[in-house]
Design a protein around this motif. Structure first.
Motif, PDB file in Angstrom:
ATOM      1  N   THR A 175      -9.789   8.855   5.391  1.00 48.01           N
ATOM      2  CA  THR A 175     -10.864   9.253   4.715  1.00 48.01           C
ATOM      3  C   THR A 175     -11.993   8.492   4.035  1.00 48.01           C
TER       4      THR A 175
ATOM      5  N   TYR B 298      -7.490  11.505  -6.576  1.00 50.46           N
ATOM      6  CA  TYR B 298      -6.387  11.009  -7.193  1.00 50.46           C
ATOM      7  C   TYR B 298      -6.800   9.380  -7.214  1.00 50.46           C
TER       8      TYR B 298
ATOM      9  N   GLN C 156      -1.720  -0.841 -12.692  1.00 50.43           N
ATOM     10  CA  GLN C 156      -0.989   0.448 -12.443  1.00 50.43           C
ATOM     11  C   GLN C 156      -0.884   1.164 -13.675  1.00 50.43           C
TER      12      GLN C 156
ATOM     13  N   GLU D 155      -4.817   8.651 -13.262  1.00 50.92           N
ATOM     14  CA  GLU D 155      -3.925   9.061 -12.292  1.00 50.92           C
ATOM     15  C   GLU D 155      -3.178  10.280 -12.661  1.00 50.92           C
TER      16      GLU D 155
ATOM     17  N   ILE E  55      -6.800   6.028  -8.225  1.00 48.96           N
ATOM     18  CA  ILE E  55      -6.526   4.639  -8.681  1.00 48.96           C
ATOM     19  C   ILE E  55      -7.198   3.647  -9.007  1.00 48.96           C
ATOM     20  N   PRO E  56      -6.999   2.618 -10.023  1.00 53.70           N
ATOM     21  CA  PRO E  56      -7.967   1.539 -10.645  1.00 53.70           C
ATOM     22  C   PRO E  56      -8.528   0.942  -9.296  1.00 53.70           C
TER      23      PRO E  56
ATOM     24  N   PHE F 250      -7.169   9.792  -2.016  1.00 52.51           N
ATOM     25  CA  PHE F 250      -7.695   8.673  -3.007  1.00 52.51           C
ATOM     26  C   PHE F 250      -8.962   9.167  -3.686  1.00 52.51           C
TER      27      PHE F 250
ATOM     28  N   CYS G  85      -5.886   5.749   4.282  1.00 55.27           N
ATOM     29  CA  CYS G  85      -6.160   7.003   4.075  1.00 55.27           C
ATOM     30  C   CYS G  85      -6.684   7.893   5.216  1.00 55.27           C
TER      31      CYS G  85
ATOM     32  N   HIS H 144       1.641   8.774  -8.745  1.00 56.58           N
ATOM     33  CA  HIS H 144       2.345   8.474  -7.481  1.00 56.58           C
ATOM     34  C   HIS H 144       2.244   6.922  -7.416  1.00 56.58           C
TER      35      HIS H 144
ATOM     36  N   LEU I 159      -9.334  -0.548  -1.940  1.00 57.88           N
ATOM     37  CA  LEU I 159      -8.219  -0.363  -2.936  1.00 57.88           C
ATOM     38  C   LEU I 159      -6.958  -1.431  -2.745  1.00 57.88           C
ATOM     39  N   CYS I 160      -6.520  -2.013  -3.723  1.00 57.73           N
ATOM     40  CA  CYS I 160      -5.340  -2.829  -3.760  1.00 57.73           C
ATOM     41  C   CYS I 160      -4.643  -2.588  -4.877  1.00 57.73           C
ATOM     42  N   ARG I 161      -3.383  -2.047  -4.561  1.00 60.83           N
ATOM     43  CA  ARG I 161      -2.351  -1.616  -5.483  1.00 60.83           C
ATOM     44  C   ARG I 161      -1.639  -2.638  -5.956  1.00 60.83           C
TER      45      ARG I 161
ATOM     46  N   TYR J 210      -6.300  -7.070  -8.766  1.00 60.19           N
ATOM     47  CA  TYR J 210      -7.508  -7.524  -8.413  1.00 60.19           C
ATOM     48  C   TYR J 210      -8.049  -8.838  -8.829  1.00 60.19           C
TER      49      TYR J 210
ATOM     50  N   ASP K 205     -11.748   6.412   1.850  1.00 58.42           N
ATOM     51  CA  ASP K 205     -11.464   6.279   0.415  1.00 58.42           C
ATOM     52  C   ASP K 205     -11.126   4.819  -0.157  1.00 58.42           C
TER      53      ASP K 205
ATOM     54  N   GLY L  30       1.377   5.023  -5.083  1.00 62.67           N
ATOM     55  CA  GLY L  30       0.240   4.540  -4.586  1.00 62.67           C
ATOM     56  C   GLY L  30      -0.097   3.300  -3.554  1.00 62.67           C
TER      57      GLY L  30
END
Ligand code: FES
Ligand code: FES
Lengths: 81, 160, 737
Positions: free
Chosen positions: B44, C669, C643, C651, C671-672, C666, B42, C193, B135-137, B141, B46, C195
């Motif tokens: 930033t 926006y 998601q 989101e 996300i978990p 982020f 990111c 998104h 963050l993990c998409r 987790y 985040d 993401g």
């Protein structure tokens, strides 16, 4: 003869016909005969469709065999993520 | 822009580099020192993908300037374990299948190690809050948290 | 079709994992070459504007700038889909959304490239814009592209309406007349998104002679090669594309956004060019999924039988023609065995970034709306939500709402598992509600190539053409080992570049385990055939008299000859003398991927003070056919659930009146994160897919479909008010409390 089912909005190009019988041994033959009968379907079929043959979904490969008793549902080309 | 000369320590080795005054530590690590383990998700602060420690303190390296690390000791994922000698955290992450794409993994390893140094016996909740900046998409987790907790218990000398 | 497996179903450690936990793995932005330039893209600040002129002279004059390009640098292409892709990468004539690329720079450093962007002068003439789907459909709305309206639509909708689909059977009026209760509702869902944590990134090197190398993060490097070679007007064979490790895709990396730009800059500058998107660019200019506006009408008898069901789906898919609402229309009622059903869908363009697939694209929002109404009907009629779904559940032999008749499917099994699970009978705390939802996805086959070499030391090297987005190299090695009858660690699978193995479709629709798996098994069978032949030669018996059992050739019986089994390693060791290297390969387009159903159950607690929803307990049940590596299957289910939870609760793409995206980061926006979620229990159900030798179904996508309604239903029960729009963020919940 295979029973061919046209999905809802495609029926706009078959004059509202939903179901028909077509004699075809392969998907290619079936799609050719279908466009011969309903030329308005040409663009859609050219750009790609999926076919469900007896409940199993196929992309529009030409030579997938179709049984004499098969039910073939013509559907839009499916995509995933 | 004239460059700044910085002397520091990275993963135990003395390192010198020149960087622009506005260049982030993350850019220095990746572009100048070829340490691409820290990722930019990111830029930033985040996402935590760029996590490293400076003198043991966990930071988002995208928010730190290269020029700020003069005289300090930096640790990145590359310094934590090797293929032959994995840190228990790394091994547990693997064993728990706690990574899918793996882009978040370096940040998780660094952040989780920092957690266990200051709290060797974290609860699930403490672990979740500590890692809330990473963050993990992919994984939801679940397996990451399990891996960190079981690595913690191994590090405490309990049977994992 | 219960089979015994040695390796499938075990949980070996993935071979690429080591590089990922130690930071060695090379993702899109991790590769550099000497002499490379850094590129940046200038993007439109307007939602819709004519590009009157672009003056690049000052940027070009800046020291260190090596190339500047605009839309004018791209020659037209024949194929309209490719042209849209190209114009999405770089605007030509008009900027169609906030963030649309209008020019790009390659320079000696990131800093110089950034400096140069400021020196590019673009004169815009702003045009009226539209970002809401319902507004964009209205006659008189600003139209994004003329002449692409769906052929069958009339004047009641605008030219932005590029697709219309309808599926179903029976007669809705009859259906609704048989109902004791009919509920009709309208829903809205925000665009979200994918993401992925890794922004789009590539490193391009294209010479003046048309020979090029491209390294990029993608779900399909063959797709990248085809699209880029068409846009750059070079031969596909001349462009070699190598897929980096991919830091998440979820459908979002099934097209190109920056690769043609990097290649063009490289061509112009005569040097390699690295181009990496910032997170802001990922949000503003790479594809989110569709937003939607949906009407659902369902009729039910007092006993819980659904008598009629109608869905109208209006999807907003951004600035170029696209087709996706059909997937929603086909999924909407897939879980139910219905006599009278219709699902209609409209694809609509707006001044937003062009949508791209996101995990089970089109399905989650449709199923959210349907499952919300089913839940409301159960509530109103005092029915058990699982029993009601069981009563209506699709099963083998059901004529699906989208046409085909289902083969063996696992919805009933999933519902029954949910009903029997302790979660379902656990007591609920105050301010807590329990939600249930079904979900569905298709899964596909598609084109695939696999090449397998049996090495002289008895190991196996396998090359396949699909980027590994979640452990597929491990599952492919497992399938190869299973088919060959050898140990897992004897096989190494790599993802080949476009010059090293045949074409493979993009990694989408959860197809890799299924399609690459089939190709792997067939490649293994080809190698086995050759190994049996070699053994027959050595034994001097007929090749037909040799069979492959447990990783070794053996005579079919005593009549065939009395020889001890000869293992793969033994045959491989002498291969140089028995006829040369042994290999197997398979190129094909396997179909019959099989559909996958899931059921999710969630307990949510809503804080009446803040409107904040917390997920207290989550259990997901899913039929996956056969779990090759159960831990990855669980991971897919957990990841999709997370998601979906994000989609349900937080989101959203937020657009202002000015048509600009207000939250491209982020921070806004959201996300978990780890502290938002509990453990997610994944219950794997295995109803084998009759279309696959090991029974595999794709399993990666279904899991994002049920969470939206499961969470929404949970919230409705927790607060006693039903909401009809996603996300249900705290301020929105507070408003209805
Ligand atoms: S890159 Fe530093 S926090 Fe995301
Ligand atoms: S494993 Fe992909 S982001 Fe965490």
């Amino acid at each position: 003869m295979a029973r061919v089912v046209i999905f809802g909005s495609l029926r706009a190009f078959t004059g509202g016909v939903e179901m028909m019988e077509i004699e075809a041994a392969t998907t290619r033959e079936l799609l050719k005969k279908l466009t011969a009968r309903y030329p308005a379907l040409f663009d859609t079929i050219e750009s790609g469709v999926s076919l469900a043959i007896d409940g199993e979904v196929f992309k529009d490969a030409w030579f997938t065999p179709i049984g004499p008793e098969s039910e073939v549902v013509i559907m839009p080309l499916m995509v995933g993520g | 822009m004239s460059k700044i000369h910085v002397t520091t320590q990275v993963n135990g080795d003395a390192v010198e580099f020149l960087c622009a005054p506005d260049e982030t530590l993350l850019d220095v690590l990746r572009d100048r020192l070829n340490l691409t383990g820290a990722k930019e998700g990111c830029g930033t602060g985040d996402c935590g993908a760029c996590s490293v420690t400076i003198d043991g303190r966990l930071v988002a390296s995208c928010l730190v300037l290269g020029a700020e690390v003069e005289g300090s000791a930096i640790e990145t994922v590359e310094g934590i374990g090797t293929a032959d000698a994995l840190h228990p955290l790394q091994r547990h992450l693997l064993e728990h299948a706690a990574l899918q794409c793996g882009i978040c993994t370096p940040g998780i390893v660094v952040a989780a190690k920092a957690l266990l140094l200051q709290n060797p016996d974290p609860s699930e909740e403490e672990t979740r809050y500590w890692l809330a900046g990473n963050l993990c998409r992919c994984t939801g987790y679940d397996k990451i948290i399990r891996a960190v907790l079981s690595a913690a218990s191994e590090l405490r000398g309990e049977n994992a | 079709m219960k089979q015994d497996f040695k390796i499938l179903g075990t949980r070996p450690i993935r071979p690429d994992g080591l590089d990922k936990v130690t930071g060695k793995a090379m993702f899109g932005a991790d590769k550099s070459v000497t002499g490379m330039l850094h590129a940046r893209i200038l993007r439109s600040p307007h939602a819709h504007a004519e590009i009157v002129s672009i003056n690049t002279a000052k940027a070009e004059a800046l020291a260190g700038v090596k190339a500047v390009i605009t839309g004018d640098d791209f020659a037209d292409v024949e194929n309209s889909a490719t042209r849209y892709t190209m114009q999405n990468c770089m605007a030509q004539g008009r900027a169609l959304y906030d963030g649309h690329a209008v020019a790009a720079v390659a320079a000696v450093s990131k800093a110089v490239a950034a400096e140069a962007l400021k020196l590019i002068e673009v004169e815009y003439k702003t045009l009226p814009h539209v970002t809401d789907v319902d507004e964009a459909m209205l006659p008189g709305a600003p139209v994004l592209h003329e002449g692409v309206k769906a052929r069958t639509l009339g004047d009641d909708v605008s030219g932005n309406t590029v697709g219309y689909y309808s599926f179903g059977h029976g007669d809705l009026e009859t259906g609704f007349s048989e109902a004791d209760e009919v509920i009709e509702r309208t829903f809205k869902t925000a665009a979200v998104h994918q993401g992925y944590i890794e922004p789009h990134a590539c490193l391009a090197d294209l010479g003046g002679d048309g020979r090029g190398e491209l390294w990029c993060s993608t779900q399909g490097h063959y797709m990248v090669r085809e699209v880029c070679s068409e846009i750059l007007h070079i031969d596909a064979s001349q462009l070699r594309v190598t897929a980096s490790e991919i830091g998440g895709g979820f459908g979002g990396k099934t097209t190109v956004f920056i690769e043609p730009v990097a290649l063009k800059l490289s061509q112009k500058a005569g040097k390699p060019v690295k181009l990496v998107m910032s997170r802001d660019e990922v949000f503003r200019a790479s594809g989110p999924t569709m937003s939607s506006s949906i009407d659902i009408k369902i009729g039910m008898t007092k006993a819980g039988k659904i008598t009629g069901a109608h869905a109208k789906l209006r999807y907003q898919g951004g600035a170029f023609p696209y087709e996706m609402v059909m997937m929603g229309a086909m999924s909407a009622f897939a879980a139910y065995d219905l006599e009278h059903v219709q699902a209609e869908g409209w694809d609509v363009m707006t001044n937003r970034p062009k949508m791209i697939s996101y995990r089970a694209p089109g399905a989650p929002m449709a199923v959210y709306a349907v499952e919300s109404v089913v839940d409301e009907l159960c509530q109103k009629l005092g029915l058990d939500p699982i029993d009601t779904r069981l009563l209506n559940a699709a099963r083998e032999g059901t004529k699906s709402s989208y046409g085909p008749t289902f083969k063996a499917i696992g919805l009933v099994e999933a519902l029954e598992a949910a009903k029997a699970h302790p979660h379902y009978s656990a007591p609920l705390a105050p301010n807590t509600g329990r939600g249930i939802s079904c979900g569905f996805w298709f899964n596909f086959g598609g084109q695939v190539s696999v090449s397998m070499a049996i090495n002289a030391d008895g190991t196996v090297s396998l090359i396949e053409g699909n980027p590994d987005i979640g452990g597929s190299r491990a599952s492919i090695s497992m399938m190869a080992a299973e088919a060959l009858g050898i140990e897992f660690d004897r096989v190494r699978t790599i993802v080949g570049d476009t010059a090293s193995v045949g074409f493979s479709d993009v990694t989408d629709g959860s197809r890799v385990t299924f399609a690459v798996g089939i190709a792997t098994i067939k490649a293994a069978n080809a190698a086995i055939k050759e190994m049996c032949k070699r053994a027959a030669k050595i034994w001097d018996i007929d090749a037909e008299a040799v069979e492959w059992v447990d990783g070794a050739a053996q005579p079919t019986g005593h009549n065939a000859g009395d020889f001890p089994p000869m293992s793969l390693a033994e045959i491989a060791a002498t291969s140089g003398k028995t006829g040369g290297p042994i290999a197997g390969h398979h190129e094909g387009a396997p179909d019959k991927a099989g559909v996958s159903f899931g059921v999710h159950m969630v307990d949510v607690e809503v804080d009446p003070e803040t409107g904040f929803t917390s997920i207290k307990r989550y259990t997901a049940f899913q039929d996956v056919g056969k779990a090759i590596h159960p831990a990855y299957v669980e991971g897919q289910i957990q990841g999709g659930a997370a998601q979906g939870i994000g989609w349900a609760l937080n989101e959203e793409y937020i657009y202002g009146e000015d048509g600009r995206l207000q939250n491209p980061g982020f921070l806004d926006y959201r996300i978990p994160v780890a502290s938002d979620l509990p453990m997610i229990e994944a219950v794997i159900i295995e109803v084998p897919n009759p279309g696959h030798p090991f029974g595999v179904r794709g399993c990666g996508e279904t899991s994002i479909v049920p969470p939206l309604a499961a969470v929404a239903n949970g919230v409705a029960h927790a607060i006693g008010v039903r909401m009809f729009a996603l996300p249900m963020s705290p301020p929105k919940i507070l408003k209805v409390l």
